[in-house]
Design a protein around this motif. Sequence first.
Motif, mmCIF file in Angstrom:
data_model
loop_
_atom_site.group_PDB
_atom_site.id
_atom_site.type_symbol
_atom_site.label_atom_id
_atom_site.label_comp_id
_atom_site.label_asym_id
_atom_site.label_seq_id
_atom_site.Cartn_x
_atom_site.Cartn_y
_atom_site.Cartn_z
ATOM 1 N N LEU A 48 136.898 11.774 63.050
ATOM 2 C CA LEU A 48 137.232 12.121 64.434
ATOM 3 C C LEU A 48 138.666 11.708 64.757
ATOM 4 O O LEU A 48 139.399 12.438 65.436
ATOM 5 N N ASN A 49 139.075 10.545 64.256
ATOM 6 C CA ASN A 49 140.438 10.079 64.498
ATOM 7 C C ASN A 49 141.475 10.884 63.728
ATOM 8 O O ASN A 49 142.658 10.885 64.087
ATOM 9 N N LEU A 50 141.032 11.561 62.662
ATOM 10 C CA LEU A 50 141.940 12.434 61.909
ATOM 11 C C LEU A 50 142.075 13.812 62.549
ATOM 12 O O LEU A 50 142.895 14.619 62.113
ATOM 13 N N GLY A 51 141.256 14.086 63.566
ATOM 14 C CA GLY A 51 141.365 15.349 64.275
ATOM 15 C C GLY A 51 140.210 16.314 64.068
ATOM 16 O O GLY A 51 140.245 17.431 64.568
ATOM 17 N N PHE A 52 139.182 15.904 63.320
ATOM 18 C CA PHE A 52 138.015 16.767 63.132
ATOM 19 C C PHE A 52 137.171 16.795 64.397
ATOM 20 O O PHE A 52 137.115 15.808 65.138
ATOM 21 N N ASP A 53 136.487 17.907 64.636
ATOM 22 C CA ASP A 53 135.516 17.931 65.724
ATOM 23 C C ASP A 53 134.229 17.278 65.245
ATOM 24 O O ASP A 53 134.001 17.118 64.036
ATOM 25 N N ILE A 54 133.366 16.885 66.171
ATOM 26 C CA ILE A 54 132.189 16.094 65.839
ATOM 27 C C ILE A 54 131.236 16.830 64.900
ATOM 28 O O ILE A 54 130.669 16.229 63.977
ATOM 29 N N LYS A 55 131.069 18.144 65.083
ATOM 30 C CA LYS A 55 130.143 18.890 64.236
ATOM 31 C C LYS A 55 130.639 18.957 62.792
ATOM 32 O O LYS A 55 129.859 18.773 61.847
ATOM 33 N N SER A 56 131.941 19.194 62.609
ATOM 34 C CA SER A 56 132.502 19.218 61.253
ATOM 35 C C SER A 56 132.408 17.845 60.609
ATOM 36 O O SER A 56 132.097 17.712 59.423
ATOM 37 N N ALA A 57 132.664 16.795 61.407
ATOM 38 C CA ALA A 57 132.621 15.423 60.889
ATOM 39 C C ALA A 57 131.225 15.075 60.396
ATOM 40 O O ALA A 57 131.057 14.455 59.338
ATOM 41 N N ILE A 58 130.215 15.467 61.161
ATOM 42 C CA ILE A 58 128.828 15.175 60.766
ATOM 43 C C ILE A 58 128.462 15.946 59.498
ATOM 44 O O ILE A 58 127.827 15.405 58.587
ATOM 45 N N GLY A 59 128.864 17.215 59.413
ATOM 46 C CA GLY A 59 128.565 18.011 58.226
ATOM 47 C C GLY A 59 129.186 17.429 56.971
ATOM 48 O O GLY A 59 128.544 17.341 55.916
ATOM 49 N N ILE A 60 130.455 17.010 57.072
ATOM 50 C CA ILE A 60 131.142 16.378 55.935
ATOM 51 C C ILE A 60 130.462 15.064 55.579
ATOM 52 O O ILE A 60 130.237 14.747 54.404
ATOM 53 N N SER A 61 130.107 14.286 56.598
ATOM 54 C CA SER A 61 129.490 12.978 56.380
ATOM 55 C C SER A 61 128.159 13.093 55.653
ATOM 56 O O SER A 61 127.864 12.307 54.740
ATOM 57 N N VAL A 62 127.343 14.069 56.051
ATOM 58 C CA VAL A 62 126.029 14.231 55.433
ATOM 59 C C VAL A 62 126.164 14.602 53.952
ATOM 60 O O VAL A 62 125.425 14.090 53.104
ATOM 61 N N LEU A 63 127.117 15.472 53.624
ATOM 62 C CA LEU A 63 127.340 15.839 52.224
ATOM 63 C C LEU A 63 127.825 14.629 51.424
ATOM 64 O O LEU A 63 127.356 14.386 50.303
ATOM 65 N N GLN A 64 128.738 13.858 52.009
ATOM 66 C CA GLN A 64 129.224 12.644 51.354
ATOM 67 C C GLN A 64 128.084 11.651 51.125
ATOM 68 O O GLN A 64 127.984 11.029 50.058
ATOM 69 N N MET A 65 127.227 11.482 52.144
ATOM 70 C CA MET A 65 126.106 10.543 52.033
ATOM 71 C C MET A 65 125.173 10.929 50.899
ATOM 72 O O MET A 65 124.726 10.076 50.128
ATOM 73 N N PHE A 66 124.876 12.224 50.809
ATOM 74 C CA PHE A 66 123.959 12.686 49.769
ATOM 75 C C PHE A 66 124.529 12.418 48.379
ATOM 76 O O PHE A 66 123.837 11.889 47.503
ATOM 77 N N MET A 67 125.805 12.748 48.186
ATOM 78 C CA MET A 67 126.437 12.546 46.879
ATOM 79 C C MET A 67 126.510 11.060 46.519
ATOM 80 O O MET A 67 126.149 10.651 45.408
ATOM 81 N N GLY A 68 126.950 10.239 47.465
ATOM 82 C CA GLY A 68 127.102 8.811 47.203
ATOM 83 C C GLY A 68 125.764 8.127 46.976
ATOM 84 O O GLY A 68 125.615 7.314 46.061
#
Length: 260
Positions: A48-68
């Motif tokens: 969010l601080n990098l300029g992403f909107d909340i929906k994009s941030a959540i989508g990226i986060s969920v993919l990262q969580m699954f991989m990690g």
Amino acid sequence: MVDGFSVILGDMSLVWAVAIFVAIGVGVGCISGFFGIGGGTILVPILLNLGFDIKSAIGISVLQMFMGALFGSYVNYKNKKLVLNDGIVVGIGGLVGASFSGFIVSIMPSIALKFVVLFMLMVAIIKFFQADVKNDNPKEISKFIMFGVGVVVGAVAISAGIGGALFLTPIFVGFLKMDIKKAISIGLFFVIFSSFSGLISLANAGLVDYKSGFTIGIGSIIGVYFGVKFGHKVDKNIQKRLALGLYIIMFILMVKNILF
């Protein structure tokens, strides 16, 4: 959907943009592997601080969580820190609980859900603080209770928009007297189930930025390896104190979210 790289590129080269995403993933992965959490509560505010909107941030986060979480759980399993049967029982419980989230969200005001999460965090912190992590004879927990914990955490956490692993370690260690190392490994394994469910839902809605998510996810895989390895070696009391610090920060942030 806006390409995540275009959000931060500006005048910088693509190489630097990739390096930034990977570095973020490494940092989030280290924390995720050490504490047995998904990392979304850390990654989403960064994006969010990098300029992403909340929906994009959540989508990226969920993919990262699954991989990690998937790779971190593999590392735990290879090092004999993850009891797979227990993890599956808790994870399936989480999936069952999460299936009630739509009903819960529809009947409960959002402020009520926030207070439920706040209360659960407060009780978990108190019990976790009182827990004797040096106990050499941790209790055996029935599969029925572990399934029930997964159901409750899945229902409450997913309804509140968080992964749920943040609750599991305090509950298992503070209430059920589970060994902290085992609880953390199950927490990370739980994230596989919750993030996979969320990933499918978000992907169907077209809300997953795969390029950004995979780039951060690769960094997360690197970071989670070292986080898990360090978590295996660190003294249990030190790990408990550091985890308590993280939970208290989450509690403060939740209070701030409710008040402001």
